[in-house]
Enzyme design. Structure first.
Site, PDB file in Angstrom:
ATOM      1  N   LYS A 109       9.023  -9.925 -13.158  1.00  0.00           N
ATOM      2  CA  LYS A 109       7.621  -9.649 -13.495  1.00  0.00           C
ATOM      3  C   LYS A 109       7.042 -10.768 -14.354  1.00  0.00           C
ATOM      4  O   LYS A 109       5.899 -11.171 -14.184  1.00  0.00           O
ATOM      5  CB  LYS A 109       7.502  -8.297 -14.214  1.00  0.00           C
ATOM      6  CG  LYS A 109       7.961  -7.107 -13.403  1.00  0.00           C
ATOM      7  CD  LYS A 109       7.325  -7.020 -12.030  1.00  0.00           C
ATOM      8  CE  LYS A 109       5.866  -6.619 -12.052  1.00  0.00           C
ATOM      9  NZ  LYS A 109       5.293  -6.582 -10.673  1.00  0.00           N
ATOM     10  N   ASP A 167       8.056  -9.276   4.707  1.00  0.00           N
ATOM     11  CA  ASP A 167       8.843  -9.575   3.500  1.00  0.00           C
ATOM     12  C   ASP A 167       8.108 -10.622   2.679  1.00  0.00           C
ATOM     13  O   ASP A 167       7.995 -11.778   3.093  1.00  0.00           O
ATOM     14  CB  ASP A 167      10.241 -10.073   3.897  1.00  0.00           C
ATOM     15  CG  ASP A 167      11.092 -10.334   2.663  1.00  0.00           C
ATOM     16  OD1 ASP A 167      10.620 -10.077   1.533  1.00  0.00           O
ATOM     17  OD2 ASP A 167      12.227 -10.823   2.818  1.00  0.00           O
ATOM     18  N   LYS A 218       5.401   2.903   8.734  1.00  0.00           N
ATOM     19  CA  LYS A 218       4.855   3.169   7.393  1.00  0.00           C
ATOM     20  C   LYS A 218       3.323   3.159   7.433  1.00  0.00           C
ATOM     21  O   LYS A 218       2.666   3.947   6.752  1.00  0.00           O
ATOM     22  CB  LYS A 218       5.371   2.127   6.393  1.00  0.00           C
ATOM     23  CG  LYS A 218       6.845   2.317   6.074  1.00  0.00           C
ATOM     24  CD  LYS A 218       7.347   1.342   5.020  1.00  0.00           C
ATOM     25  CE  LYS A 218       8.833   1.618   4.772  1.00  0.00           C
ATOM     26  NZ  LYS A 218       9.393   0.890   3.653  1.00  0.00           N
ATOM     27  N   PHE A 269       4.007   3.777  -4.946  1.00  0.00           N
ATOM     28  CA  PHE A 269       3.577   4.906  -5.802  1.00  0.00           C
ATOM     29  C   PHE A 269       2.233   4.609  -6.464  1.00  0.00           C
ATOM     30  O   PHE A 269       1.277   5.392  -6.358  1.00  0.00           O
ATOM     31  CB  PHE A 269       4.683   5.126  -6.844  1.00  0.00           C
ATOM     32  CG  PHE A 269       4.328   6.022  -7.995  1.00  0.00           C
ATOM     33  CD1 PHE A 269       3.934   7.342  -7.793  1.00  0.00           C
ATOM     34  CD2 PHE A 269       4.411   5.545  -9.304  1.00  0.00           C
ATOM     35  CE1 PHE A 269       3.628   8.167  -8.869  1.00  0.00           C
ATOM     36  CE2 PHE A 269       4.118   6.358 -10.382  1.00  0.00           C
ATOM     37  CZ  PHE A 269       3.713   7.668 -10.166  1.00  0.00           C
ATOM     38  N   ILE A 270       2.129   3.457  -7.120  1.00  0.00           N
ATOM     39  CA  ILE A 270       0.882   3.119  -7.818  1.00  0.00           C
ATOM     40  C   ILE A 270      -0.209   2.780  -6.802  1.00  0.00           C
ATOM     41  O   ILE A 270      -1.359   3.215  -6.931  1.00  0.00           O
ATOM     42  CB  ILE A 270       1.113   1.937  -8.790  1.00  0.00           C
ATOM     43  CG1 ILE A 270       2.101   2.339  -9.900  1.00  0.00           C
ATOM     44  CG2 ILE A 270      -0.208   1.470  -9.402  1.00  0.00           C
ATOM     45  CD1 ILE A 270       2.514   1.197 -10.834  1.00  0.00           C
ATOM     46  N   ALA A 325       0.803  -1.231   0.000  1.00  0.00           N
ATOM     47  CA  ALA A 325       0.000   0.000   0.000  1.00  0.00           C
ATOM     48  C   ALA A 325       0.835   1.280   0.000  1.00  0.00           C
ATOM     49  O   ALA A 325       0.353   2.339  -0.391  1.00  0.00           O
ATOM     50  CB  ALA A 325      -0.931  -0.003   1.206  1.00  0.00           C
ATOM     51  N   SER A 359      10.393   4.815 -11.499  1.00  0.00           N
ATOM     52  CA  SER A 359       9.961   5.374 -12.795  1.00  0.00           C
ATOM     53  C   SER A 359       9.909   6.903 -12.748  1.00  0.00           C
ATOM     54  O   SER A 359      10.388   7.567 -13.684  1.00  0.00           O
ATOM     55  CB  SER A 359       8.609   4.784 -13.220  1.00  0.00           C
ATOM     56  OG  SER A 359       7.664   4.855 -12.169  1.00  0.00           O
TER      57      SER A 359
HETATM   58  P1  NDP Z   1       7.120   1.273  -5.501  1.00  0.00           P
HETATM   59  O1  NDP Z   1       8.542   0.938  -5.287  1.00  0.00           O
HETATM   60  O2  NDP Z   1       6.655   2.639  -5.186  1.00  0.00           O
HETATM   61  O3  NDP Z   1       6.186   0.239  -4.708  1.00  0.00           O
HETATM   62  C1  NDP Z   1       6.557  -1.088  -4.512  1.00  0.00           C
HETATM   63  C2  NDP Z   1       5.785  -1.626  -3.314  1.00  0.00           C
HETATM   64  O4  NDP Z   1       6.147  -3.004  -3.089  1.00  0.00           O
HETATM   65  C3  NDP Z   1       6.117  -0.883  -2.021  1.00  0.00           C
HETATM   66  O5  NDP Z   1       4.981  -0.829  -1.200  1.00  0.00           O
HETATM   67  C4  NDP Z   1       7.178  -1.783  -1.396  1.00  0.00           C
HETATM   68  O6  NDP Z   1       7.291  -1.638   0.003  1.00  0.00           O
HETATM   69  C5  NDP Z   1       6.627  -3.146  -1.752  1.00  0.00           C
HETATM   70  N1  NDP Z   1       7.663  -4.186  -1.710  1.00  0.00           N
HETATM   71  C6  NDP Z   1       8.737  -4.303  -2.508  1.00  0.00           C
HETATM   72  N2  NDP Z   1       9.476  -5.364  -2.147  1.00  0.00           N
HETATM   73  C7  NDP Z   1       8.854  -5.926  -1.075  1.00  0.00           C
HETATM   74  C8  NDP Z   1       9.142  -7.036  -0.227  1.00  0.00           C
HETATM   75  N3  NDP Z   1      10.218  -7.810  -0.434  1.00  0.00           N
HETATM   76  N4  NDP Z   1       8.288  -7.310   0.797  1.00  0.00           N
HETATM   77  C9  NDP Z   1       7.201  -6.525   1.004  1.00  0.00           C
HETATM   78  N5  NDP Z   1       6.878  -5.461   0.236  1.00  0.00           N
HETATM   79  C10 NDP Z   1       7.701  -5.159  -0.784  1.00  0.00           C
HETATM   80  O7  NDP Z   1       6.833   0.915  -7.018  1.00  0.00           O
HETATM   81  P2  NDP Z   1       5.593   1.152  -7.967  1.00  0.00           P
HETATM   82  O8  NDP Z   1       4.419   1.666  -7.238  1.00  0.00           O
HETATM   83  O9  NDP Z   1       6.095   1.863  -9.134  1.00  0.00           O
HETATM   84  O10 NDP Z   1       5.319  -0.357  -8.406  1.00  0.00           O
HETATM   85  C11 NDP Z   1       4.198  -1.088  -7.930  1.00  0.00           C
HETATM   86  C12 NDP Z   1       4.016  -2.298  -8.821  1.00  0.00           C
HETATM   87  O11 NDP Z   1       3.873  -1.875 -10.175  1.00  0.00           O
HETATM   88  C13 NDP Z   1       5.201  -3.279  -8.807  1.00  0.00           C
HETATM   89  O12 NDP Z   1       4.655  -4.575  -8.897  1.00  0.00           O
HETATM   90  C14 NDP Z   1       5.949  -2.921 -10.099  1.00  0.00           C
HETATM   91  O13 NDP Z   1       6.676  -4.014 -10.593  1.00  0.00           O
HETATM   92  C15 NDP Z   1       4.772  -2.589 -11.006  1.00  0.00           C
HETATM   93  N6  NDP Z   1       5.110  -1.750 -12.158  1.00  0.00           N
HETATM   94  C16 NDP Z   1       5.580  -0.478 -11.975  1.00  0.00           C
HETATM   95  C17 NDP Z   1       5.868   0.317 -13.078  1.00  0.00           C
HETATM   96  C18 NDP Z   1       6.360   1.715 -12.937  1.00  0.00           C
HETATM   97  O14 NDP Z   1       6.839   2.280 -13.925  1.00  0.00           O
HETATM   98  N7  NDP Z   1       6.271   2.333 -11.763  1.00  0.00           N
HETATM   99  C19 NDP Z   1       5.714  -0.212 -14.456  1.00  0.00           C
HETATM  100  C20 NDP Z   1       5.189  -1.549 -14.510  1.00  0.00           C
HETATM  101  C21 NDP Z   1       4.894  -2.281 -13.399  1.00  0.00           C
HETATM  102  P3  NDP Z   1       8.276  -0.508   0.625  1.00  0.00           P
HETATM  103  O15 NDP Z   1       7.623   0.814   0.315  1.00  0.00           O
HETATM  104  O16 NDP Z   1       8.315  -0.806   2.060  1.00  0.00           O
HETATM  105  O17 NDP Z   1       9.590  -0.696  -0.075  1.00  0.00           O
END
Ligand code: NDP
Length: 342
Positions: free
Chosen positions: A169, A57, A36, A11-12, A8, A216
């Protein structure tokens, strides 16, 4: 009944949650720590319809068990957005592949164990990375569609962090479709995936603008802060606005006709020259401070690399995606306002 949103804090995900709350859904979000959770609940105004739980995790296959044991019977929709998105790994299997794949497998297993009768729809945030083929990305005669898959193997995708992220992915999305096929008689849910190209756009909360943004948006952030004599790197890809990506997730959980679909979200091609053109034309504060390059020679103006045909997705979703100018203007304006330059 609630919508469950993993990751949650992302970014998205924040845009998805914002739009869900506007539509009066009850939302259960997950984040990695209580700090958080406290921050995000406060940012959303401590709305009664929004609660959060810790999932530390997602590489751990049982990571979602406790939350689904507690809330599973109240969850109708699951939007799984959590996955690592960065290119800073030297241990690709541990940092990228396993959290992506185990996170997906784990959340689906938890649904099967504790919410097989209540969860009706699962939407996985996949990516164009699961569709693209690095070998033909520069070939103007190639067309990629919703039907295509990244051909990398578990081994070949570990060549570097970029191929590793794309592999993460692909394998995560494959895991979801295969899980459903193997368990279709044991779970009630139907599946859809959202497969965006580079997602740009404002942070959901202005206060989250910082010197380094999510992977991104950081591309735009770097161009806003580039120096006039910096070279313009030949980075090219597809763009889509975060607000459109969030809307697609919600439609994917609502609309029958989106069941079983991979929604390839792209608003078109861009390269850094296109972004620099928009920044120079629309932000007088940046003129003279950032590079100019060769205006109007970017991917918006001439075909660069493989074509992406997402006409099927556009017709299924039925709404217009924002343009590059709109998304770059809104992303840059938020950054510049935060810095007192606008
Ligand atoms: P962010 O990095 O902002 O968000 C990623 C989220 O995943 C965060 O909440 C992060 O938690 C959580 N996360 C990552 N690794 C773990 C882990 N090991 N255990 C628990 N939580 C984890 O990225 P986006 O919002 O950009 O991406 C969200 C989704 O969209 C992802 O699946 C990404 O692959 C996909 N995506 C994004 C694109 C883009 O251009 N932004 C394009 C295509 C797909 P924390 O904040 O604590 O790190």
């Amino acid at each position: 009944m609630s919508v469950f949103v993993s990751g949650a804090t992302g970014f998205i995900a924040q845009h998805i949650i914002g739009q869900l709350l506007e539509q009066n859904y009850k939302v259960i979000g997950t984040a990695r720590s209580q700090a958080k959770i406290d921050k995000l609940l406060k940012q959303f105004g401590n709305k009664p319809g929004f609660t959060m739980e810790i999932v530390n995790d997602i590489s751990e296959l049982e990571a979602f068990d406790a939350v689904f044991k507690k809330h599973g019977k109240d969850v109708k929709y699951v939007l799984h957005t959590a996955s690592p998105f960065h290119f800073e790994s030297t241990n690709i299997e541990k940092d990228l592949l396993l959290p992506a794949v185990n996170g997906t497998k784990g959340i689906l297993e938890s649904i099967k164990k504790y919410a097989a009768d209540s969860v009706e729809r699962v939407v996985i945030t996949s990516s164009y990375a699961a569709i693209m083929d690095f070998k033909v990305e520069n070939d103007v005669n190639t067309v990629r569609t919703e039907a295509d898959w990244n051909p990398d193997t578990w081994e070949s995708c570990q060549a570097n962090a970029h191929t590793g992220y794309c592999g993460s992915k692909k394998f995560a999305e494959k895991t979801a479709w295969e899980f459903l096929e193997a368990n279709k008689n044991e779970v009630k849910f139907k599946l859809a995936t959202v497969n965006p190209v580079f997602v740009f756009g404002p942070q959901y909360f202005d206060e989250d603008v910082s010197t380094k943004l999510n992977t991104s948006c950081e591309y735009v952030n770097q161009l806003v802060h580039a120096k006039a004599d910096d070279p313009i790197l030949p980075v090219c890809g597809g763009f889509i606005d975060v607000r459109d990506v969030a809307k697609a997730h919600i439609l994917a959980m609502q609309k029958e006709e989106l069941i079983g679909q991979r929604l390839l979200m792209t608003g078109g091609k861009f390269n850094f020259q296109d972004i620099v053109d928009i920044l120079n034309e629309d932000f007088p504060a940046l003129q003279g401070n950032i590079p100019v390059g060769k205006p109007h020679t970017g991917a918006q103006h001439k075909q660069i690399g493989a074509k992406v045909d997402n006409s099927k997705t556009k017709s299924l979703l039925g709404f217009e995606f924002r343009t590059l100018k709109e998304v770059i203007d809104d992303t840059a304006a938020q950054i510049l306002k935060h810095e007192g330059k606008l």
